[in-house]
Write a protein that holds these residues in place. Sequence first.
Motif, PDB file in Angstrom:
ATOM      1  N   CYS A  16     -12.487   4.130   9.744  1.00  0.00           N
ATOM      2  CA  CYS A  16     -11.889   2.828   9.445  1.00  0.00           C
ATOM      3  C   CYS A  16     -10.743   2.584  10.433  1.00  0.00           C
ATOM      4  O   CYS A  16      -9.890   3.449  10.610  1.00  0.00           O
ATOM      5  CB  CYS A  16     -11.366   2.824   8.016  1.00  0.00           C
ATOM      6  N   CYS A  21      -5.394   3.811   6.169  1.00  0.00           N
ATOM      7  CA  CYS A  21      -6.516   4.043   5.243  1.00  0.00           C
ATOM      8  C   CYS A  21      -6.903   5.524   5.193  1.00  0.00           C
ATOM      9  O   CYS A  21      -6.757   6.247   6.184  1.00  0.00           O
ATOM     10  CB  CYS A  21      -7.702   3.204   5.699  1.00  0.00           C
ATOM     11  N   CYS A  52     -14.348  -2.174   4.694  1.00  0.00           N
ATOM     12  CA  CYS A  52     -14.028  -0.833   4.207  1.00  0.00           C
ATOM     13  C   CYS A  52     -13.920  -0.871   2.677  1.00  0.00           C
ATOM     14  O   CYS A  52     -13.201  -1.700   2.129  1.00  0.00           O
ATOM     15  CB  CYS A  52     -12.728  -0.336   4.839  1.00  0.00           C
ATOM     16  N   CYS A  55      -9.955   0.324   1.657  1.00  0.00           N
ATOM     17  CA  CYS A  55      -8.761  -0.500   1.897  1.00  0.00           C
ATOM     18  C   CYS A  55      -9.063  -1.989   2.009  1.00  0.00           C
ATOM     19  O   CYS A  55      -8.143  -2.805   2.089  1.00  0.00           O
ATOM     20  CB  CYS A  55      -8.019  -0.017   3.142  1.00  0.00           C
TER      21      CYS A  55
HETATM   22 ZN    ZN Z   1     -10.197   1.482   5.326  1.00  0.00          ZN
END
Ligand code: ZN
Length: 366
Positions: A16, A21, A52, A55
């Motif tokens: 990510c 994150c 994602c 997050c």
């Molecule tokens: Zn993330």
Amino acid sequence: MMKLKPCQLTFSPPFCPNPGCVHHRFSSPGFAKKNGITKTIKAPQINQRFLCRACGVQFSQNTFDFDFRKKLIHLSKNVLNFAMNGMSHSSIARELKVSKGSVNLRLKNLAHQSLLFEKEKNVDKISENIAYDGFETFTFSQYSPCYINTAVGMTSHFIYHNTFSPLNRKGRMTDLQKLRQLDLLKKHGAYPKDSIYQESRYIFNEINAKVDKRIQLFSDEHQSYRRAFNQTINKISHETISSRARRNARNPLFAINHLHLLYRHFLCSQKRETIAFQKHEGAMLEKVQLMKIYRNFFQPKFTKKNRYDEFAHLWSPAMYLKIVDRVLEFRDVFGMRRLRTHFKFDERENDFLDRHYPYSRQKMAN
Ligand SMILES: [Zn+2]
């Protein structure tokens, strides 16, 4: 309905891009879900988007591409090859029909990405003798001479370190030049006086930390090297070679003399009497950083066969160190965009990535 190509169907994001994150450093499969596609003007015209799950940050396949947010793709490879083979930035811009600013920007990106690649490949052990010397040149004008302090492996010709030392102009000057020098000193102050000593100390410490057996370090008789060496806790021994000794293949400093010869041959800005000289310390360091990657990974140690080393025309310096198992190509190093937040850097490396040169007398864009 837009049709996805096989490479886009199989692509799964490696991490990510959000530094905060949990999937930034250590990602688990399926951490992101597909989140639609967007049309782009550059090939392959379609960009897969992702979301994602942890997050909620959105990103796309292009986020991991070296040409992220670049209009022209596949330009960087030519820019690198031309710059590393003696062409000036202006000539490259003319040849590729782009602006000189584009060439500068690509070279900066390449240099910064190449440092991240180096971090990934991390040389953690040095077991060969080292040749160490400074390459004397200048940035912007002859009032700003400088040294590129270079450490090269004597067997592999692997370039371990390149650091920058600004110098204050010395030697014979005409009255007019003396006035100009005084003007510049009044305006900007003098460059740091012990830079060669400081940079040498840094390099010797770095080498020492990676040495696994007793090795020798060869340099010329420069006082700062001796002083820096005496201030370092050493697993290595120091040998000095007279600068008057013949500079042939038997000279222990051959690896470094050879490299400095290649700087003059392959970098347009380092040719004698050139008008393509380096305008800023940062640009200079970026160019030698790129040459470091080019020499270490992209080319065999020598072009021709060598009777003392049967692999010299086949193996790149990095292969001698067993970091890689073949001569690399552009795609191997720059195929994927690396993120700065994935690595740890020391102060000098951070300054390099931020283009932070407090002693510089010229302005440069970040
Ligand atoms: Zn993330």
